[in-house]
Write an enzyme that holds these catalytic residues in place. Structure first.
Site, PDB file in Angstrom:
ATOM      1  CG  ASP A  98      -1.889   1.204   1.161  1.00  0.00           C
ATOM      2  OD1 ASP A  98      -2.909   1.064   0.465  1.00  0.00           O
ATOM      3  OD2 ASP A  98      -1.591   2.242   1.774  1.00  0.00           O
ATOM      4  CG  HIS A 127      -6.928   6.832   4.680  1.00  0.00           C
ATOM      5  ND1 HIS A 127      -7.070   6.449   3.365  1.00  0.00           N
ATOM      6  CD2 HIS A 127      -8.182   7.013   5.160  1.00  0.00           C
ATOM      7  CE1 HIS A 127      -8.361   6.424   3.058  1.00  0.00           C
ATOM      8  NE2 HIS A 127      -9.057   6.755   4.129  1.00  0.00           N
ATOM      9  CD  GLU A 158      -1.697   6.146   2.629  1.00  0.00           C
ATOM     10  OE1 GLU A 158      -2.329   7.076   2.085  1.00  0.00           O
ATOM     11  OE2 GLU A 158      -2.236   5.056   2.937  1.00  0.00           O
ATOM     12  CG  ASP A 212      -4.584   1.758   4.578  1.00  0.00           C
ATOM     13  OD1 ASP A 212      -4.976   1.764   5.752  1.00  0.00           O
ATOM     14  OD2 ASP A 212      -4.800   2.692   3.779  1.00  0.00           O
TER      15      ASP A 212
END
Length: 573
Positions: free
Chosen positions: A28, A172, A30, A177
């Site tokens: 994942d 998040h 960001e 995540d």
């Protein structure tokens, strides 16, 4: 044609990479926004799992080299102060790639995978790292297929984590995540098991749930041998429904009863199937040839090639007082030159137009010759594209010169047609008449393809006897070809006496007599299978009765025109 093998019952491991042994790297990211907006990565989180066990985790903040928008900070909690001391992506990327170990059967998993994979591929390209191209599983479309709208209002990561009771809820933040995606993936894999998806290959091919008929008839694949051969799906009356081939009968037939089989016609066929008959073959070549012969013989309705495969289209230079080019459906023993076979009448017409563009042969269908009444010439005579033998303007000797030139182009020397049409194409292009140039280009390509095919097939069919061999690991694959037909095939092991094996194979081979045309004793499809096998580097000719060669100036010389019709060399002019 080959020795039969006893069926061997295998295990699930023989059918692919079991999901329980597959390594998944769940990732994942960001970021500061969408990739198209020039956004950068702010955090990477990844979890490596196999068989439900966590093998390792990776987490790091990344300095994106650009300001983080306030709404991103509000969403993720990642501030500018947090990423300021963090390493840039070019420093983080090698460590992540080493941790992930992507390659082979390692699978990259993400929720909305195109987003994460897009950023990672772009970072690799920007900083000189080769993207390993691993198999990718996106849990979003997978969840949409496995979890209905009646069960969940949407397929967001948080919703799915709650539905599957995942203890790690998404926040998040990258690692949180990724951990939540691990739980969702485990829940999805459990559901896949009820659909018969047990291997990585089946997971990658999964589209929709198998039908009840597929699940009910999985037993038809039981006890099939793990060997090359042909399989025949049959209905209750014993009629063939579908014929196929495979290097492993067991693996291929079993795949029809899993979610990876999504073809509507095949699913319809499976509802009618009552048994699968395996035919074990000694080699892949034998399997390919047997498949073609069975399709031609039994005409299974669910094979696309089963509709009159023996009906081919040919272009014939007729045998009459003033020969002409005629599109025909069969090759006769009349000594006439034939071109083809063609895939369609349209392609045959295009090749005929290429020859008419080069040679002034008559295009009418009148019966001409001594004692027959003359008829009025057509407009082609006025255009100079026909000598008007119908009105007696052209003598038989003069017309025979055109016939001989056309026959030579069809059988031995294609250069006259190639040169004439290439010149015409360049002239039209110079006049900016590109659509006409393209039409002549397609006609030339159709002629060269057909002439090359006919000359290759004719060369093989003229060989009364050919024995070839090539290595297959420690063994030797061997085949006997007579007049283009595969007469015998087998596998010679290191323990065999080569001379004794060869003599036994030759003595037991099918007797094949010569015949007319480029494909006298086998279909064009079978002969091309044999030619592809013979063309593999390392194949050795053991015995040859005949001359196996194509004309020096034949269509094979212009193979590039067959493969890339738009590539015309000025050297041809």
């Amino acid at each position: 044609m080959a020795q039969q093998h006893l069926p061997v019952q295998g295990t699930l491991d023989d059918l692919g990479t079991p999901l329980s042994l597959t390594t998944f790297v769940i990732v994942d990211l960001e970021t500061t926004g969408a990739k198209g907006d020039g956004a950068g990565i702010t955090e990477i989180g990844a979890v490596k799992v196999r068989g439900g066990e966590v093998l390792g985790e990776f987490a790091t903040l990344v300095n994106p080299g650009a300001p983080i928008p306030p709404f991103i900070t509000l969403l993720t909690g990642i501030t500018q102060a947090m990423v300021a001391p963090a390493p840039p992506i070019e420093a983080v990327l090698p460590s992540f790639l080493e941790f992930a170990g992507l390659g082979g059967d390692t699978v990259l998993v993400a929720h909305n995978a195109p987003f994460d994979v897009g950023f990672l591929k772009a970072a690799c390209a920007e900083h000189g790292h080769a993207w390993p191209g691993p198999p990718v599983v996106d849990t979003v479309p997978l969840a949409r297929r496995l979890v209905t709208k009646e069960e969940v209002p949407n397929h967001k990561l948080g919703t799915l984590a709650g539905f599957f009771g995942v203890p790690d809820r998404p926040t998040h933040r990258a690692l949180d995540d990724a951990r939540a995606t691990v739980g969702v993936l485990n829940g999805l894999l459990e559901r896949l098991g009820s659909f018969g998806v047990q291997t990585l290959e089946e997971l990658r091919g999964f589209r929709n749930a198998p039908t009840p008929a597929q699940r009910r008839k999985r037993h038809l694949a039981d006890d099939l041998p793990d060997a090359p051969g042909v399989y025949v799906f049959e209905d209750a009356k014993g009629d063939a429904l579908y014929v196929g081939k495979s290097g492993s009968l067991r693996k291929r037939v079993r795949s029809y009863f899993t979610a990876s089989e999504t073809r509507g016609r095949v699913r319809e066929m499976l509802a009618l199937a009552e048994r699968v008959t395996p035919i074990v073959c000694g080699s892949a070549l034998e399997a390919e040839v047997r498949e073609l012969r069975l399709i031609a013989e039994r005409k299974p309705p669910y094979n696309r090639r089963s509709r009159n495969p023996e009906r081919a289209v040919w272009l014939k230079l007729t045998r009459e007082a003033y020969p002409r080019l005629s599109v025909v459906r069969e090759v006769r023993d009349d000594g006439a030159p034939y071109l083809g076979p063609f895939r369609s009448s349209r392609e045959a017409e295009m090749a005929r137009e290429a020859l008419h563009q080069t040679f002034p042969l008559r295009q009418c269908t009148h019966r001409l010759g001594p004692g027959r009444r003359a008829v009025s010439a057509c407009v082609l005579a006025q255009m100079g594209r026909c000598g008007a033998p119908c009105e007696g303007r052209e003598s038989p000797a003069d017309y025979d010169a055109h016939v001989s030139a056309a026959a030579e182009a069809m059988t031995t020397d294609a250069s006259s047609v190639v040169r004439a049409l290439t010149d015409h194409i360049f002239d039209l292009s110079a006049q900016l008449r590109y659509e006409e140039a393209a039409l002549h280009r397609d006609r030339l390509a159709a002629f060269v393809r057909a002439a090359g095919r006919a000359q290759r097939l004719s060369a093989l069919s003229r060989c009364a006897h050919l024995v070839a061999a090539r290595r297959a690991g420690a063994d030797w694959e061997m085949c006997v070809v007579r007049h283009g037909r595969l007469a015998a095939a087998g596998i010679m092991t290191p323990a065999s006496d080569p001379h004794a094996y060869l003599r036994a194979l030759v003595d037991s081979a099918e007797t094949v007599e010569p015949g007319p045309g480029p494909t006298p004793r086998a279909t064009a499809g079978e002969m091309e299978c044999v030619l592809r096998w013979l063309d593999v580097p390392g194949t050795r000719l053991v015995e040859l009765d005949g001359t196996w060669t194509c004309p020096a100036n034949g269509a094979e010389k212009y193979r590039k025109l067959q493969e890339r019709p738009g590539d015309f060399s000025p050297a041809l002019r």
